[in-house]
Design a protein around this motif. Structure first.
Motif, PDB file in Angstrom:
ATOM      1  N   UNK A   1      56.686   7.940  28.831  1.00 19.26           N
ATOM      2  CA  UNK A   1      57.592   8.823  28.091  1.00 19.26           C
ATOM      3  C   UNK A   1      58.815   8.046  27.603  1.00 19.26           C
ATOM      4  N   UNK A   2      59.323   7.129  28.428  1.00 14.09           N
ATOM      5  CA  UNK A   2      60.515   6.352  28.098  1.00 14.09           C
ATOM      6  C   UNK A   2      60.199   5.058  27.347  1.00 14.09           C
ATOM      7  N   UNK A   3      58.944   4.601  27.448  1.00 12.63           N
ATOM      8  CA  UNK A   3      58.572   3.296  26.912  1.00 12.63           C
ATOM      9  C   UNK A   3      57.734   3.343  25.638  1.00 12.63           C
ATOM     10  N   UNK A   4      57.298   4.521  25.228  1.00 12.96           N
ATOM     11  CA  UNK A   4      56.427   4.624  24.061  1.00 12.96           C
ATOM     12  C   UNK A   4      57.073   3.969  22.845  1.00 12.96           C
ATOM     13  N   UNK A   5      56.351   3.073  22.207  1.00 11.61           N
ATOM     14  CA  UNK A   5      56.849   2.364  21.035  1.00 11.61           C
ATOM     15  C   UNK A   5      57.493   1.025  21.352  1.00 11.61           C
ATOM     16  N   UNK A   6      57.565   0.664  22.618  1.00 11.01           N
ATOM     17  CA  UNK A   6      58.223  -0.575  23.028  1.00 11.01           C
ATOM     18  C   UNK A   6      57.382  -1.800  22.681  1.00 11.01           C
ATOM     19  N   UNK A   7      58.069  -2.841  22.236  1.00 10.31           N
ATOM     20  CA  UNK A   7      57.429  -4.134  22.021  1.00 10.31           C
ATOM     21  C   UNK A   7      57.887  -5.065  23.142  1.00 10.31           C
ATOM     22  N   UNK A   8      56.916  -5.705  23.796  1.00 10.38           N
ATOM     23  CA  UNK A   8      57.212  -6.656  24.863  1.00 10.38           C
ATOM     24  C   UNK A   8      57.101  -8.058  24.278  1.00 10.38           C
ATOM     25  N   UNK A   9      58.166  -8.829  24.418  1.00  7.84           N
ATOM     26  CA  UNK A   9      58.199 -10.198  23.911  1.00  7.84           C
ATOM     27  C   UNK A   9      58.683 -11.107  25.035  1.00  7.84           C
ATOM     28  N   UNK A  10      58.530 -12.395  24.837  1.00  5.75           N
ATOM     29  CA  UNK A  10      59.076 -13.378  25.766  1.00  5.75           C
ATOM     30  C   UNK A  10      59.920 -14.329  24.942  1.00  5.75           C
ATOM     31  N   UNK A  11      61.196 -14.433  25.269  1.00 10.16           N
ATOM     32  CA  UNK A  11      62.098 -15.237  24.451  1.00 10.16           C
ATOM     33  C   UNK A  11      62.865 -16.244  25.290  1.00 10.16           C
ATOM     34  N   UNK A  12      63.333 -17.260  24.608  1.00  6.98           N
ATOM     35  CA  UNK A  12      64.236 -18.242  25.213  1.00  6.98           C
ATOM     36  C   UNK A  12      65.404 -18.395  24.256  1.00  6.98           C
ATOM     37  N   UNK A  13      66.578 -17.978  24.732  1.00  6.39           N
ATOM     38  CA  UNK A  13      67.798 -18.039  23.931  1.00  6.39           C
ATOM     39  C   UNK A  13      68.855 -18.774  24.745  1.00  6.39           C
ATOM     40  N   UNK A  14      69.109 -20.017  24.390  1.00  4.68           N
ATOM     41  CA  UNK A  14      70.049 -20.819  25.162  1.00  4.68           C
ATOM     42  C   UNK A  14      69.517 -21.044  26.563  1.00  4.68           C
ATOM     43  N   UNK A  15      70.307 -20.655  27.559  1.00  7.77           N
ATOM     44  CA  UNK A  15      69.883 -20.798  28.948  1.00  7.77           C
ATOM     45  C   UNK A  15      69.119 -19.578  29.447  1.00  7.77           C
ATOM     46  N   UNK A  16      69.076 -18.518  28.645  1.00  3.95           N
ATOM     47  CA  UNK A  16      68.390 -17.281  29.017  1.00  3.95           C
ATOM     48  C   UNK A  16      66.926 -17.347  28.598  1.00  3.95           C
ATOM     49  N   UNK A  17      66.037 -17.060  29.520  1.00  5.27           N
ATOM     50  CA  UNK A  17      64.605 -17.052  29.229  1.00  5.27           C
ATOM     51  C   UNK A  17      63.972 -15.901  29.990  1.00  5.27           C
ATOM     52  N   UNK A  18      63.096 -15.149  29.317  1.00  8.35           N
ATOM     53  CA  UNK A  18      62.410 -14.072  30.004  1.00  8.35           C
ATOM     54  C   UNK A  18      61.845 -13.043  29.060  1.00  8.35           C
ATOM     55  N   UNK A  19      61.294 -11.992  29.638  1.00  9.74           N
ATOM     56  CA  UNK A  19      60.719 -10.922  28.849  1.00  9.74           C
ATOM     57  C   UNK A  19      61.834 -10.113  28.196  1.00  9.74           C
ATOM     58  N   UNK A  20      61.576  -9.709  26.969  1.00 12.08           N
ATOM     59  CA  UNK A  20      62.534  -8.920  26.202  1.00 12.08           C
ATOM     60  C   UNK A  20      61.819  -7.656  25.741  1.00 12.08           C
ATOM     61  N   UNK A  21      62.490  -6.527  25.849  1.00 15.75           N
ATOM     62  CA  UNK A  21      61.902  -5.240  25.508  1.00 15.75           C
ATOM     63  C   UNK A  21      62.645  -4.628  24.330  1.00 15.75           C
ATOM     64  N   UNK A  22      61.933  -4.427  23.244  1.00 12.80           N
ATOM     65  CA  UNK A  22      62.491  -3.751  22.067  1.00 12.80           C
ATOM     66  C   UNK A  22      62.008  -2.310  22.133  1.00 12.80           C
ATOM     67  N   UNK A  23      62.866  -1.432  22.661  1.00 15.55           N
ATOM     68  CA  UNK A  23      62.492  -0.052  22.924  1.00 15.55           C
ATOM     69  C   UNK A  23      63.216   0.878  21.935  1.00 15.55           C
ATOM     70  N   UNK A  24      62.458   1.543  21.039  1.00 18.77           N
ATOM     71  CA  UNK A  24      63.095   2.419  20.055  1.00 18.77           C
ATOM     72  C   UNK A  24      63.701   3.686  20.652  1.00 18.77           C
ATOM     73  N   UNK A  25      63.413   3.976  21.909  1.00 17.33           N
ATOM     74  CA  UNK A  25      63.920   5.178  22.564  1.00 17.33           C
ATOM     75  C   UNK A  25      65.314   5.004  23.156  1.00 17.33           C
ATOM     76  N   UNK A  26      65.777   3.765  23.267  1.00 12.74           N
ATOM     77  CA  UNK A  26      67.068   3.485  23.904  1.00 12.74           C
ATOM     78  C   UNK A  26      68.208   3.982  23.025  1.00 12.74           C
ATOM     79  N   UNK A  27      69.061   4.799  23.612  1.00 11.60           N
ATOM     80  CA  UNK A  27      70.232   5.327  22.922  1.00 11.60           C
ATOM     81  C   UNK A  27      71.465   4.480  23.206  1.00 11.60           C
ATOM     82  N   UNK A  28      71.512   3.872  24.409  1.00 15.81           N
ATOM     83  CA  UNK A  28      72.663   3.077  24.805  1.00 15.81           C
ATOM     84  C   UNK A  28      72.218   2.139  25.918  1.00 15.81           C
TER      85      UNK A  28
END
Length: 106
Positions: free
Chosen positions: A69-96
């Protein structure tokens, strides 16, 4: 529907290979953080009958009905940005989300 990028699939499959067993990973939400909810990933050795299963590039993500219900439409990616590395969630349901990016509100 949950989508999995090729990069995320490579990392899921790599983790499962190193682990030596598992069907995929379970993506869920739990009450946590300053915004109310946080993503939770864990290995899946046995699926539940009620799980929704999403597959791409040979990787499987299992989601229970309550979390979907909370995750529908989410894209799961794995990114490395600078020193940060890990799974990234692009969730269209997030309001804040909180400033640290660890929790969200729908």
């Amino acid at each position: 529907m949950i989508t999995i990028t090729e990069n995320a699939a490579k990392h899921i499959n790599s983790y499962l290979e190193k682990r030596g067993k598992g069907l995929g990973v379970r993506l869920g939400v739990k009450t946590s953080g300053c915004s109310g909810m946080a993503y939770n990933l864990e290995f899946v050795d046995q699926s539940e009958e009620s799980d929704a299963v999403f597959e791409a590039f040979g990787a499987k993500i299992f989601v229970d009905p309550k979390s979907l219900v909370y995750l529908d439409g989410t894209q799961v990616d794995y990114t490395k940005e600078g020193l940060q590395e890990g799974f990234k969630f692009e969730n269209p349901n997030v309001k804040d989300s909180c400033g640290c990016g660890e929790s969200f509100h729908v």
